[in-house]
Design a protein around this motif. Structure first.
Motif, mmCIF file in Angstrom:
data_model
loop_
_atom_site.group_PDB
_atom_site.id
_atom_site.type_symbol
_atom_site.label_atom_id
_atom_site.label_comp_id
_atom_site.label_asym_id
_atom_site.label_seq_id
_atom_site.Cartn_x
_atom_site.Cartn_y
_atom_site.Cartn_z
ATOM 1 N N ALA A 20 0.838 -1.201 0.000
ATOM 2 C CA ALA A 20 0.000 0.000 0.000
ATOM 3 C C ALA A 20 0.869 1.246 0.000
ATOM 4 C CB ALA A 20 -0.928 -0.010 1.211
ATOM 5 N N ALA A 21 1.925 1.233 0.817
ATOM 6 C CA ALA A 21 2.839 2.383 0.865
ATOM 7 C C ALA A 21 3.551 2.569 -0.468
ATOM 8 C CB ALA A 21 3.861 2.186 1.987
ATOM 9 N N LEU A 22 3.953 1.457 -1.086
ATOM 10 C CA LEU A 22 4.680 1.521 -2.349
ATOM 11 C C LEU A 22 3.800 2.010 -3.496
ATOM 12 C CD1 LEU A 22 7.246 0.872 -3.992
ATOM 13 C CD2 LEU A 22 6.380 -1.459 -4.262
ATOM 14 N N TRP A 24 0.666 3.464 -3.335
ATOM 15 C CA TRP A 24 -0.173 4.648 -3.102
ATOM 16 C C TRP A 24 0.605 5.880 -2.672
ATOM 17 C CZ3 TRP A 24 -5.720 5.150 -3.142
ATOM 18 C CH2 TRP A 24 -6.378 4.013 -3.650
ATOM 19 N N ALA A 25 1.916 5.761 -2.450
ATOM 20 C CA ALA A 25 2.703 6.910 -1.996
ATOM 21 C C ALA A 25 2.611 8.072 -2.988
ATOM 22 C CB ALA A 25 4.159 6.498 -1.793
ATOM 23 N N LYS A 26 2.635 7.754 -4.284
ATOM 24 C CA LYS A 26 2.614 8.819 -5.290
ATOM 25 C C LYS A 26 1.311 9.603 -5.260
ATOM 26 C CE LYS A 26 1.568 5.196 -8.679
ATOM 27 N NZ LYS A 26 2.053 4.497 -9.891
ATOM 28 N N ALA A 27 0.231 8.969 -4.780
ATOM 29 C CA ALA A 27 -1.051 9.671 -4.707
ATOM 30 C C ALA A 27 -1.034 10.758 -3.644
ATOM 31 C CB ALA A 27 -2.181 8.685 -4.415
ATOM 32 N N PHE A 28 -0.142 10.623 -2.653
ATOM 33 C CA PHE A 28 -0.037 11.620 -1.592
ATOM 34 C C PHE A 28 1.079 12.624 -1.872
ATOM 35 C CE2 PHE A 28 -2.003 7.858 0.248
ATOM 36 C CZ PHE A 28 -3.117 8.409 0.867
ATOM 37 N N ILE A 29 2.096 12.188 -2.656
ATOM 38 C CA ILE A 29 3.169 13.109 -3.053
ATOM 39 C C ILE A 29 2.688 14.040 -4.164
ATOM 40 C CG2 ILE A 29 5.484 13.260 -4.034
ATOM 41 C CD1 ILE A 29 6.043 10.496 -2.766
ATOM 42 N N GLU A 30 2.089 13.427 -5.192
ATOM 43 C CA GLU A 30 1.484 14.191 -6.284
ATOM 44 C C GLU A 30 0.000 13.819 -6.339
ATOM 45 O OE1 GLU A 30 3.500 13.485 -9.921
ATOM 46 O OE2 GLU A 30 5.490 13.979 -9.116
ATOM 47 N N PRO A 31 -0.858 14.613 -5.713
ATOM 48 C CA PRO A 31 -2.281 14.260 -5.588
ATOM 49 C C PRO A 31 -2.921 13.872 -6.918
ATOM 50 C CG PRO A 31 -1.792 16.214 -4.310
ATOM 51 C CD PRO A 31 -0.550 15.912 -5.112
ATOM 52 N N VAL A 32 -3.688 12.792 -6.882
ATOM 53 C CA VAL A 32 -4.421 12.331 -8.065
ATOM 54 C C VAL A 32 -5.826 12.933 -8.022
ATOM 55 C CG1 VAL A 32 -5.320 10.305 -9.282
ATOM 56 C CG2 VAL A 32 -3.117 10.175 -8.081
ATOM 57 N N PRO A 33 -6.190 13.751 -8.992
ATOM 58 C CA PRO A 33 -7.523 14.378 -8.956
ATOM 59 C C PRO A 33 -8.636 13.361 -9.210
ATOM 60 C CG PRO A 33 -6.426 14.878 -11.030
ATOM 61 C CD PRO A 33 -5.418 14.159 -10.179
ATOM 62 N N MET A 34 -9.743 13.546 -8.540
ATOM 63 C CA MET A 34 -10.913 12.714 -8.809
ATOM 64 C C MET A 34 -11.439 13.030 -10.206
ATOM 65 S SD MET A 34 -13.067 12.834 -5.230
ATOM 66 C CE MET A 34 -14.426 11.853 -5.928
ATOM 67 N N GLU A 35 -11.854 11.980 -10.896
ATOM 68 C CA GLU A 35 -12.407 12.168 -12.241
ATOM 69 C C GLU A 35 -13.863 12.619 -12.142
ATOM 70 O OE1 GLU A 35 -13.505 9.517 -16.215
ATOM 71 O OE2 GLU A 35 -12.249 8.674 -14.633
ATOM 72 N N ALA A 36 -14.177 13.692 -12.849
ATOM 73 C CA ALA A 36 -15.561 14.160 -12.866
ATOM 74 C C ALA A 36 -16.436 13.107 -13.522
ATOM 75 C CB ALA A 36 -15.662 15.479 -13.637
ATOM 76 N N MET A 98 -7.274 -3.165 -7.821
ATOM 77 C CA MET A 98 -7.881 -1.855 -7.596
ATOM 78 C C MET A 98 -6.851 -0.731 -7.631
ATOM 79 S SD MET A 98 -11.154 -2.275 -7.314
ATOM 80 C CE MET A 98 -11.742 -0.776 -6.534
ATOM 81 N N SER A 99 -5.562 -1.076 -7.504
ATOM 82 C CA SER A 99 -4.490 -0.071 -7.498
ATOM 83 C C SER A 99 -3.665 -0.131 -8.780
ATOM 84 C CB SER A 99 -3.568 -0.310 -6.287
ATOM 85 O OG SER A 99 -4.302 -0.504 -5.107
ATOM 86 N N TRP A 100 -4.207 -0.725 -9.824
ATOM 87 C CA TRP A 100 -3.415 -1.076 -11.004
ATOM 88 C C TRP A 100 -2.864 0.135 -11.759
ATOM 89 C CZ3 TRP A 100 -1.932 -5.944 -11.668
ATOM 90 C CH2 TRP A 100 -1.299 -6.291 -12.862
ATOM 91 N N SER A 101 -3.593 1.237 -11.798
ATOM 92 C CA SER A 101 -3.136 2.412 -12.548
ATOM 93 C C SER A 101 -3.226 3.659 -11.680
ATOM 94 C CB SER A 101 -3.976 2.590 -13.816
ATOM 95 O OG SER A 101 -5.337 2.789 -13.471
ATOM 96 N N THR A 102 -2.479 4.684 -12.047
ATOM 97 C CA THR A 102 -2.451 5.924 -11.264
ATOM 98 C C THR A 102 -3.821 6.571 -11.109
ATOM 99 O OG1 THR A 102 -0.151 6.327 -11.909
ATOM 100 C CG2 THR A 102 -1.400 8.208 -11.092
ATOM 101 N N ALA A 318 1.788 -4.775 -11.523
ATOM 102 C CA ALA A 318 1.033 -3.760 -10.775
ATOM 103 C C ALA A 318 1.909 -2.561 -10.440
ATOM 104 C CB ALA A 318 0.453 -4.371 -9.501
ATOM 105 N N ILE A 319 3.163 -2.825 -10.056
ATOM 106 C CA ILE A 319 4.080 -1.741 -9.721
ATOM 107 C C ILE A 319 4.423 -0.915 -10.969
ATOM 108 C CG2 ILE A 319 6.424 -1.211 -8.930
ATOM 109 C CD1 ILE A 319 6.210 -3.716 -7.141
ATOM 110 N N LEU A 320 4.585 -1.598 -12.094
ATOM 111 C CA LEU A 320 4.906 -0.890 -13.344
ATOM 112 C C LEU A 320 3.766 -0.002 -13.794
ATOM 113 C CD1 LEU A 320 6.731 -3.675 -15.405
ATOM 114 C CD2 LEU A 320 7.747 -1.689 -14.280
#
Length: 320
Positions: A20-22, A24-36, A98-102, A318-320
């Motif tokens: 989860a840390a590996l 999802w870390a990028k989602a907290f470093i560079e926030p991923v916007p919610m899709e409208a 569920m975490s497959w893509s950014t 998944a990591i790629l």
């Protein structure tokens, strides 16, 4: 690694948290916007309105929901003796899908839809019975109706629901009417509320626009970018074939439960054809993937390194 998921529960939890840390870390470093919302989705639109200005909070909530959904699915599989009692592998596989893509690292329509679909599957599972009670029929249908309010294309889950009717031999008018009422019940409540707020015509226009604007789109993605998606699909197809090929060796209720957990794939494919085929949205197939891939990895083989290699392939993709 597979040995850890067979017996060592603390180590399994540690692996899940590290992953989860590996991932999802990028989602907290560079926030991923919610899709409208691109389709009629009043429940998701409500969440979007509340959280789209706080992307890190949305990602934190999404991470908690993903893990909670995976644990819930794991409990269902264990309760119906489809997964090993001490293994969190279904949770882990669901988490990876569920975490497959950014773009998946935040609250998405399918994240909310999957809550409803897991609930619907739990209602349709067989504990030895060869028929579905009226209450479970209505509950499962109601969950599908709620899923459609989260994301209109989720109406495609009616397709596997109809196949379940055939599986359970629910041919009476009473069963059909109960199922229909369960699906439309959430919409009746919504339309009543919209009517009182003088928004009914607007909602009907949005729904009509959804049905009139359906179009098959393949997208355009470089090969290397699409490679992990290809791995996901290959593993899913292979594990699905493995699950279906052993159906004749199972008891009646095991066959029913396998059918319940694999049929959502029909809805996933339908949604992809109605929205966009590429890039592959692994969240659409996360439930079936977690179930079939778990069984596939634990299939008895003469060469144990094959299952271990498959697990690492899934993780690296998944990591790629």
């Amino acid at each position: 690694m597979l040995r850890i998921f067979k017996q060592n529960t603390p180590a399994q939890i540690l692996v899940l948290l590290l992953s989860a840390a590996l991932l999802w870390a990028k989602a907290f470093i560079e926030p991923v916007p919610m899709e409208a919302g691109m389709h009629f989705s009043p429940l998701y639109d409500l969440l979007y309105e509340w959280l789209n200005t706080a992307p890190r909070l949305a990602s934190a909530i999404a991470l908690v929901l993903v893990i909670a959904e995976g644990i819930w699915l794991n409990i269902i599989l264990v309760n119906y003796k489809i997964a090993k009692a001490n293994s969190l592998m279904p949770t882990y596989l669901y988490f990876l899908a569920m975490s497959w893509s950014t773009p998946s690292l935040t609250i998405t329509p399918m994240l909310i839809v999957n809550i409803m679909i897991i609930c619907a599957c739990s209602q349709m599972m067989s504990d030895g019975a060869t028929t579905l009670s009226v209450s479970k029929n209505f509950n499962a249908a109601f969950c599908i109706g709620m899923a459609a309010l989260c994301y209109m294309p989720a109406l495609c889950f009616i397709i596997p629901f109809l196949f379940i009717f055939v599986t359970y031999k629910l041919y009476r008018w009473r069963d059909i009417i109960v199922g229909f009422l369960g699906i439309v019940a959430p919409s009746i409540v919504l339309f009543t509320y919209a009517f009182l707020k003088d928004k009914l015509q607007y909602d009907l226009i949005l729904i009509a626009h959804d049905f009139s604007s359906l179009d098959l789109s393949f997208g355009s993605i470089p090969f290397l970018t699409n490679l992990p998606d290809m791995v996901f699909v290959i593993i899913l197809v292979a594990s699905l074939f493995n699950a279906l090929s052993s159906l004749n060796e199972k008891t009646v209720n095991q066959r029913i439960n396998t059918t319940v957990l694999t049929l959502p794939l029909l809805a996933s494919i339908s949604i992809m054809l109605l929205t966009s085929v590429l890039p592959i949205d692994a969240q659409l197939m996360a439930i079936t993937f977690a179930f079939t891939a778990n069984a596939f990895l634990y299939t008895e083989r003469k060469r144990r390194w094959i299952s271990e290699s498959l697990f690492w392939i899934i993780l690296i993709a998944a990591i790629l």
